[in-house]
Motif scaffolding. Structure first.
Motif, PDB file in Angstrom:
ATOM      1  N   ASP A   1       0.827  -1.213   0.000  1.00 45.60           N
ATOM      2  CA  ASP A   1       0.000   0.000   0.000  1.00 45.60           C
ATOM      3  C   ASP A   1       0.856   1.255   0.000  1.00 45.60           C
ATOM      4  OD1 ASP A   1      -2.572  -1.446   0.294  1.00 45.60           O
ATOM      5  OD2 ASP A   1      -1.702  -1.988   2.229  1.00 45.60           O
ATOM      6  N   TYR A   2       1.966   1.205  -0.745  1.00 40.77           N
ATOM      7  CA  TYR A   2       2.805   2.403  -0.818  1.00 40.77           C
ATOM      8  C   TYR A   2       1.959   3.554  -1.340  1.00 40.77           C
ATOM      9  CZ  TYR A   2       7.005   5.170  -1.159  1.00 40.77           C
ATOM     10  OH  TYR A   2       7.963   6.149  -0.967  1.00 40.77           O
ATOM     11  N   PRO A   3       2.085   4.732  -0.753  1.00 38.33           N
ATOM     12  CA  PRO A   3       1.105   5.795  -1.038  1.00 38.33           C
ATOM     13  C   PRO A   3       1.140   6.391  -2.424  1.00 38.33           C
ATOM     14  CG  PRO A   3       2.836   6.569   0.450  1.00 38.33           C
ATOM     15  CD  PRO A   3       3.012   5.088   0.328  1.00 38.33           C
ATOM     16  N   SER A   4       2.168   6.107  -3.216  1.00 33.30           N
ATOM     17  CA  SER A   4       2.206   6.694  -4.554  1.00 33.30           C
ATOM     18  C   SER A   4       2.657   5.655  -5.565  1.00 33.30           C
ATOM     19  CB  SER A   4       3.159   7.896  -4.601  1.00 33.30           C
ATOM     20  OG  SER A   4       3.314   8.345  -5.951  1.00 33.30           O
ATOM     21  N   PRO A   5       1.964   5.551  -6.694  1.00 35.34           N
ATOM     22  CA  PRO A   5       2.414   4.643  -7.747  1.00 35.34           C
ATOM     23  C   PRO A   5       3.459   5.277  -8.652  1.00 35.34           C
ATOM     24  CG  PRO A   5       0.330   5.614  -8.374  1.00 35.34           C
ATOM     25  CD  PRO A   5       0.656   6.147  -7.006  1.00 35.34           C
ATOM     26  N   GLU A   6       3.731   6.558  -8.479  1.00 34.75           N
ATOM     27  CA  GLU A   6       4.576   7.292  -9.415  1.00 34.75           C
ATOM     28  C   GLU A   6       5.874   7.811  -8.806  1.00 34.75           C
ATOM     29  OE1 GLU A   6       1.926  10.333 -10.619  1.00 34.75           O
ATOM     30  OE2 GLU A   6       0.723   9.040 -11.913  1.00 34.75           O
ATOM     31  N   ARG A   7       5.952   7.896  -7.475  1.00 32.50           N
ATOM     32  CA  ARG A   7       7.165   8.410  -6.836  1.00 32.50           C
ATOM     33  C   ARG A   7       7.509   7.569  -5.617  1.00 32.50           C
ATOM     34  NH1 ARG A   7       9.145  11.856  -2.893  1.00 32.50           N
ATOM     35  NH2 ARG A   7       7.125  12.423  -1.994  1.00 32.50           N
ATOM     36  N   VAL A   8       8.798   7.254  -5.483  1.00 32.67           N
ATOM     37  CA  VAL A   8       9.277   6.459  -4.361  1.00 32.67           C
ATOM     38  C   VAL A   8      10.402   7.229  -3.673  1.00 32.67           C
ATOM     39  CG1 VAL A   8      10.376   4.297  -3.648  1.00 32.67           C
ATOM     40  CG2 VAL A   8       8.700   4.304  -5.526  1.00 32.67           C
TER      41      VAL A   8
ATOM     42  N   THR B   1      -7.210   1.812   5.572  1.00 37.50           N
ATOM     43  CA  THR B   1      -8.125   2.830   5.050  1.00 37.50           C
ATOM     44  C   THR B   1      -7.430   3.663   3.986  1.00 37.50           C
ATOM     45  OG1 THR B   1      -9.325   2.948   7.140  1.00 37.50           O
ATOM     46  CG2 THR B   1      -9.546   4.821   5.638  1.00 37.50           C
ATOM     47  N   GLN B   2      -8.088   3.812   2.852  1.00 42.05           N
ATOM     48  CA  GLN B   2      -7.558   4.618   1.760  1.00 42.05           C
ATOM     49  C   GLN B   2      -8.570   5.682   1.368  1.00 42.05           C
ATOM     50  OE1 GLN B   2      -6.528   1.301  -1.022  1.00 42.05           O
ATOM     51  NE2 GLN B   2      -4.510   2.224  -1.018  1.00 42.05           N
ATOM     52  N   THR B   3      -8.044   6.803   0.892  1.00 41.82           N
ATOM     53  CA  THR B   3      -8.886   7.905   0.418  1.00 41.82           C
ATOM     54  C   THR B   3      -9.126   7.752  -1.079  1.00 41.82           C
ATOM     55  OG1 THR B   3      -8.028   9.387   2.112  1.00 41.82           O
ATOM     56  CG2 THR B   3      -9.074  10.403   0.197  1.00 41.82           C
ATOM     57  N   TYR B   4     -10.355   7.989  -1.487  1.00 41.89           N
ATOM     58  CA  TYR B   4     -10.742   7.885  -2.889  1.00 41.89           C
ATOM     59  C   TYR B   4     -11.305   9.223  -3.363  1.00 41.89           C
ATOM     60  CZ  TYR B   4     -10.288   2.810  -2.564  1.00 41.89           C
ATOM     61  OH  TYR B   4      -9.808   1.540  -2.406  1.00 41.89           O
ATOM     62  N   GLU B   5     -11.063   9.532  -4.633  1.00 46.59           N
ATOM     63  CA  GLU B   5     -11.548  10.792  -5.199  1.00 46.59           C
ATOM     64  C   GLU B   5     -12.013  10.550  -6.624  1.00 46.59           C
ATOM     65  OE1 GLU B   5      -9.232  14.449  -4.519  1.00 46.59           O
ATOM     66  OE2 GLU B   5      -9.313  14.733  -6.686  1.00 46.59           O
ATOM     67  N   SER B   6     -13.166  11.123  -6.947  1.00 48.05           N
ATOM     68  CA  SER B   6     -13.706  10.968  -8.298  1.00 48.05           C
ATOM     69  C   SER B   6     -13.044  11.976  -9.233  1.00 48.05           C
ATOM     70  CB  SER B   6     -15.215  11.213  -8.286  1.00 48.05           C
ATOM     71  OG  SER B   6     -15.490  12.604  -8.182  1.00 48.05           O
ATOM     72  N   PRO B   7     -13.224  11.806 -10.540  1.00 47.65           N
ATOM     73  CA  PRO B   7     -12.846  12.875 -11.473  1.00 47.65           C
ATOM     74  C   PRO B   7     -13.648  14.139 -11.157  1.00 47.65           C
ATOM     75  CG  PRO B   7     -13.248  10.816 -12.645  1.00 47.65           C
ATOM     76  CD  PRO B   7     -13.722  10.609 -11.236  1.00 47.65           C
TER      77      PRO B   7
ATOM     78  N   THR C   1       8.594  10.574   2.283  1.00 47.81           N
ATOM     79  CA  THR C   1       7.599   9.633   1.771  1.00 47.81           C
ATOM     80  C   THR C   1       6.452  10.406   1.129  1.00 47.81           C
ATOM     81  OG1 THR C   1       8.153   8.046   3.493  1.00 47.81           O
ATOM     82  CG2 THR C   1       6.018   7.772   2.404  1.00 47.81           C
ATOM     83  N   PRO C   2       6.063  10.058  -0.083  1.00 47.38           N
ATOM     84  CA  PRO C   2       5.019  10.840  -0.759  1.00 47.38           C
ATOM     85  C   PRO C   2       3.683  10.747  -0.030  1.00 47.38           C
ATOM     86  CG  PRO C   2       5.499   8.830  -1.972  1.00 47.38           C
ATOM     87  CD  PRO C   2       6.544   8.939  -0.911  1.00 47.38           C
ATOM     88  N   THR C   3       2.936  11.814  -0.160  1.00 40.90           N
ATOM     89  CA  THR C   3       1.562  11.801   0.353  1.00 40.90           C
ATOM     90  C   THR C   3       0.724  10.903  -0.545  1.00 40.90           C
ATOM     91  OG1 THR C   3       1.818  14.052   1.168  1.00 40.90           O
ATOM     92  CG2 THR C   3      -0.433  13.220   0.926  1.00 40.90           C
ATOM     93  N   ALA C   4      -0.133  10.129   0.068  1.00 44.21           N
ATOM     94  CA  ALA C   4      -0.933   9.179  -0.703  1.00 44.21           C
ATOM     95  C   ALA C   4      -1.840   9.908  -1.681  1.00 44.21           C
ATOM     96  CB  ALA C   4      -1.770   8.315   0.241  1.00 44.21           C
ATOM     97  N   ASP C   5      -1.730   9.570  -2.936  1.00 50.32           N
ATOM     98  CA  ASP C   5      -2.666  10.090  -3.923  1.00 50.32           C
ATOM     99  C   ASP C   5      -3.996   9.368  -3.754  1.00 50.32           C
ATOM    100  OD1 ASP C   5      -0.787  11.771  -5.072  1.00 50.32           O
ATOM    101  OD2 ASP C   5      -0.061  10.199  -6.426  1.00 50.32           O
ATOM    102  N   PRO C   6      -5.088  10.070  -3.843  1.00 48.55           N
ATOM    103  CA  PRO C   6      -6.385   9.391  -3.714  1.00 48.55           C
ATOM    104  C   PRO C   6      -6.552   8.330  -4.790  1.00 48.55           C
ATOM    105  CG  PRO C   6      -6.648  11.781  -3.608  1.00 48.55           C
ATOM    106  CD  PRO C   6      -5.245  11.518  -4.050  1.00 48.55           C
ATOM    107  N   GLN C   7      -7.178   7.241  -4.407  1.00 47.21           N
ATOM    108  CA  GLN C   7      -7.554   6.234  -5.385  1.00 47.21           C
ATOM    109  C   GLN C   7      -8.738   6.757  -6.192  1.00 47.21           C
ATOM    110  OE1 GLN C   7      -5.803   3.100  -5.561  1.00 47.21           O
ATOM    111  NE2 GLN C   7      -4.461   4.362  -4.299  1.00 47.21           N
ATOM    112  N   ARG C   8      -8.943   6.182  -7.364  1.00 45.58           N
ATOM    113  CA  ARG C   8     -10.018   6.634  -8.225  1.00 45.58           C
ATOM    114  C   ARG C   8     -11.369   6.150  -7.688  1.00 45.58           C
ATOM    115  NH1 ARG C   8     -10.795   8.425 -13.448  1.00 45.58           N
ATOM    116  NH2 ARG C   8      -8.885   9.575 -12.960  1.00 45.58           N
ATOM    117  N   LEU C   9     -12.254   7.086  -7.412  1.00 42.91           N
ATOM    118  CA  LEU C   9     -13.625   6.781  -7.029  1.00 42.91           C
ATOM    119  C   LEU C   9     -14.487   6.943  -8.263  1.00 42.91           C
ATOM    120  CD1 LEU C   9     -15.526   8.001  -3.859  1.00 42.91           C
ATOM    121  CD2 LEU C   9     -16.601   8.066  -6.093  1.00 42.91           C
ATOM    122  N   GLN C  10     -15.129   5.880  -8.669  1.00 45.57           N
ATOM    123  CA  GLN C  10     -15.978   5.931  -9.852  1.00 45.57           C
ATOM    124  C   GLN C  10     -17.432   5.877  -9.409  1.00 45.57           C
ATOM    125  OE1 GLN C  10     -14.562   6.293 -13.028  1.00 45.57           O
ATOM    126  NE2 GLN C  10     -16.662   6.915 -13.458  1.00 45.57           N
TER     127      GLN C  10
END
Length: 865
Positions: free
Chosen positions: A339-346, A529-535, A431-440
């Motif tokens: 569950d690393y908080p970012s898929p783009e930065r380490v 617990t993860q945060t999700y955000e819609s477009p 450590t990067p701040t977790a980007d919200p997961q996509r909420l659809q």
């Protein structure tokens, strides 16, 4: 002497005896490579000031046959002449013969960083290779290519040349390549040399740093072919390369002996400690031939010990082989950072990232489900699933490009066809701040409140089992945002697996565009617990001076549960795309065919987010009723407020009955389905329809007190003057019952109020009535395409259907359904020809144009006063 020191000691010198030999046999004017195999540029300790080369002669018929003496001529590019330049003698193992082949190597030192040089290889026979140019490494940055798992063999297509060509085309400045995994399918030198010959063109620009092919004596051709150091049993085939801000540690992990593991760990510590103060600005990257965290995750002592050494010495990235598919691990400290908080930065402090570039020559492999399943995964990214033919295709072979500066290290994984599989950056930051997961959001729609200028209601549904928390909506205009709570309603009966979320926005500015997005939290498969955000979406309120406008009207979107997207979804998207200026959309009922979960899900899934911007205002049809009196459920999914509700409260038992004004029109939405206990909507009670007709009179009268000139448009599901469901005569109740009651209840009221247009559905035929005046008797007006609602009467219009379900054309004549003016006679065998209507309202007229989804106009008429 350590490996890098030994490499550095292979200094290019002029051997007197060798020079004398060449003096008696001058090179020919034209390059003739007979007798010389591919010249490979090989790794050296410091690529900024040194350059390494390796080559071998042709195989002789016998190991006792004499071998030609070879050397390397070199000099600065521009003034270089192969026949007249300085010769550097080929140093050990020039006298080493393996499998009747003589291997030669030379290392040039004392070169200038970032400088171009040229060279050629010469035999004592006068044979020489073409002149080739190379550039020493710059010190500030570098770009490296990484390939894995060539597994060269002679009986199967090997696609590594295509992979190399694609990589060099995409990264023309890259001049260094790391090779991990299996180089050849066996220790047979013909396989290894098949690979070396295959990369001949690429090797003119690339310096190669391969990992060990295997262990023990099988590494001989690996050592000789790439001029790399080994010791003793050939197991300790480790070496270090410095390229700009990168220290590359090439480590043989095909080890079993504890002593060799100890020696390898000690060597890693030694190489990194030698950096001294430069360690703070140097990226330490390792290359290993086996996988530690790839398609499988080993728990061997070797993996444990070597990984601990990597972690202790700040290794940021490990390029590994063996997986035969692209994989990237989560950062690994003691264990993977799931569950690393970012898929783009380490952040490099969070652990070592293990990457397998994927098969560059052989078939790609399928990634193990245990490596990717949410509850057990150690991989953060991997090659998508492929068919067997795709796994074998040259276009699907993969590689990685690594670009490093002092501040960051970026890896991009690509397929040979250019597809980007993955891209991420490693840096030294926090450590990067977790980007919200996509909420659809599911079934996202918005509609008017009582006043379209100042009110809007937004609703969506999500699965209750996901246990969403902190669901909210962030919205605003002109860059100013506010976060608001939403009303949460657990749905019942046929949509009981879902919860509806509704937000009522009030106090809006007329003619303003508002953006909004939805956020929420839920636990993932690991319980975190993860945060999700819609477009982000938007809508625009009605302007205070809206003037002429248009809206899109749909009828009967019902169909099979699996085909809502194919028919209704396609109709909706097509209509919206062709009419981007539409102020809103309407729907006259039979939204679904059956009040079951699959139909609700099919319909809501088909709208996707198409109704996130355009207001959607529906009424209900008889098929929208069912358990929990489906109307009640829809009233929660489409919460709509009514204008003039204080003076004219909506009668109980008729949910989704409402009215609103838009510019110069009042739109009245009627749920004419019954409120009896059966809840089927298949029959109509006169008393209830009269009650509803009285409400219409109240609303229209109230609105005309301030806006006497507004057009009045009514939307209802069952048309009093429709097709076969309306019966054959004025007194006929029709096959579902109630048609005569609808005519009796609404006909006189609509005529007395001067209603200008009625839009309906239910009959699944495109039907336009004659203009109708309903007083003590029914009178039909003319058949023209321009109708005066005050002089000629009221037109009732049905735009066929917007979904899959079709009915056969109904019959009509002067005595059978005499109110029908026009009917589009279309076969039920073409359900794909769904229909929508575009209604344009101005001060002078209402223009109605019905389109089939293929763009053909099927009917059109104009209402004037």
């Amino acid at each position: 002497m350590t490996a890098p020191n030994r490499l550095a000691a292979l200094v290019g010198i002029v051997a007197v005896a060798l020079a004398a030999t060449f003096a008696t046999a001058a090179p020919t004017a034209q390059a003739d490579t007979a007798g010389i195999s591919t010249v490979t540029r090989v790794a050296v300790a410091d690529a900024s000031t040194s350059a390494g080369f390796a080559w071998h002669t042709d195989r002789t018929s016998s190991s006792s046959d004499p071998q030609p003496v070879t050397g390397l001529a070199w000099g600065p590019t521009g003034s270089f002449n192969c026949a007249q330049s300085t010769l550097a003698s080929a140093t050990a193992p020039t006298t080493t013969v393996y499998d009747r082949i003589t291997y030669s190597q030379v290392t040039l030192t004392g070169l200038q960083p970032g400088t171009y040089y040229s060279y050629c290889v010469i035999l004592s026979t006068g044979v020489r290779t073409p002149v080739t140019t190379f550039k020493t490494a710059a010190q500030s940055s570098t770009t490296m290519l990484a390939f894995a798992d060539v597994n060269w063999r002679s009986t199967v297509d090997n696609h590594v040349p295509e992979t190399l060509a694609a990589a060099q085309a995409a990264y023309p400045k890259a001049d260094f390549a790391v090779l991990t995994g299996t180089l050849a399918s066996s220790s047979d030198t013909t396989h290894a040399f098949g690979f070396l010959n295959a990369i001949a063109t690429a090797s003119q620009r690339l310096t190669w740093a391969p990992t060990a092919h295997t262990s023990g004596s099988s590494n001989r051709y690996y050592q000789y072919g790439f001029a790399l150091p080994t010791t003793g049993t050939y197991d300790l085939a480790n070496y270090a390369v410095r390229r700009g801000p990168v220290l590359l540690l090439v480590v043989n992990t095909r080890l079993t002996a504890t002593a060799n593991i100890d020696a390898t760990v000690s060597w890693i510590n030694q190489q990194v400690n030698a950096l001294g103060s430069a360690k703070a600005t140097t990226w330490v990257v390792a290359a290993i031939p086996t996988e530690f965290y790839g398609n499988t995750s080993t728990t061997s002592t070797l993996r444990t010990r070597v990984h601990e050494a990597f972690r202790a010495n700040g290794v940021a990235l490990v390029l590994q082989g063996g997986t035969k598919a692209y994989t990237r691990s989560f950062p690994v400290a003691a264990t993977p950072y799931f569950d690393y908080p970012s898929p783009e930065r380490v952040a490099t402090k969070d652990g070592v990232v293990y990457v397998t570039p994927g098969a560059s020559g052989i078939e790609q492999a399928t990634v193990s489900s245990s490596a990717t399943t949410a509850t057990t995964a150690w991989l953060q990214a991997w090659t998508p699933e492929m068919t067997s033919s795709e796994r074998s295709a040259a276009a699907k072979k993969s590689y990685s490009a690594i670009t490093a500066t002092a501040a960051y290290l970026t890896l991009t994984a690509r397929q040979a066809d250019g597809t980007v599989l993955d891209e991420f950056t490693i840096d030294r930051q926090a450590t990067p701040t977790a980007d919200p997961q996509r909420l659809q959001p599911f079934g996202l729609n918005n509609g008017f409140g009582a006043d379209p200028q100042t009110e809007r209601v937004i609703t969506w549904v999500m699965k209750t089992s996901d246990k969403w928390s902190d669901v909210s909506i962030t919205w605003g205009t002109d860059g100013r945002e506010r976060k608001s709570e939403v009303v949460r309603t657990v749905l019942k009966s046929d949509l009981s697996a879902y919860t509806a979320y509704t937000f009522n926005a009030r106090g809006l500015q007329p003619g303003a565009t508002y953006t909004y997005y939805i956020t929420g939290k839920k636990a993932n498969a690991r319980g975190l617990t993860q945060t999700y955000e819609s477009p982000h979406y938007s809508f625009t309120t009605e302007a205070a001076d809206a003037g002429a406008f248009s809206f899109i009207d749909f009828a009967d979107s019902q169909g099979s549960s699996s085909t809502y997207d194919e028919y209704w979804g396609n109709t909706l998207r097509t209509a919206l795309a062709r009419n981007p200026e539409a102020a809103f959309a309407t729907h006259t009922g039979d939204i679904i065919d059956s009040t079951s979960t699959s139909h609700y899900e099919g319909w809501l899934g088909a709208i996707g987010t198409s109704l996130s911007s355009v207001a959607f205002n529906p009424v209900l049809g008889n098929h929208d009723y069912g358990a929990e009196r489906g109307a009640g459920l829809y009233a929660k999914v489409f919460e709509r407020a009514s204008a003039h509700s204080a003076q004219c409260p909506v009668p109980s038992g008729f949910p989704l009955t409402y009215a609103h004004a838009y510019s110069n029109a009042l739109l009245v939405y009627l749920n004419t389905n019954p409120s009896d206990s059966s809840g089927t909507g298949s029959s109509v009670k006169l008393a209830e329809e009269v009650q509803l007709a009285n409400w219409v009179q109240c609303v229209v009268t109230a609105d005309r007190q301030t806006h006497p000139d507004r057009w009045v448009i009514v939307l209802m599901h069952k048309s009093p003057f429709g097709g076969k469901h309306a019966g054959t005569t004025l007194t006929d109740q029709g096959d579902l019952g109630g048609a005569a009651y609808l005519r009796q209840a609404f006909g006189p009221v609509f005529t007395s109020l001067g209603v200008d247009l009625v839009l309906a559905g239910h009959d699944h035929n495109l039907i336009r009535s004659y203009p109708i005046r309903y007083t003590s008797s029914v009178a039909y007006g003319h058949s023209g395409d321009t109708v005066s609602s005050s002089a000629d009467g009221l037109v009732y219009f049905i735009p066929r259907n917007s979904g899959e379900k079709t009915y056969s054309p109904t019959s009509y004549s002067a005595t059978v359904r005499p109110w029908i003016n026009k009917l589009w006679n279309i076969s039920t065998s073409t359900p794909e020809l769904t229909v929508y209507a575009v209604v344009t309202v101005s001060d002078q007229s209402i223009r109605v144009v019905a389109y089939s989804v293929d763009g053909v106009v099927r009917d059109s008429f104009t209402v004037v006063r």
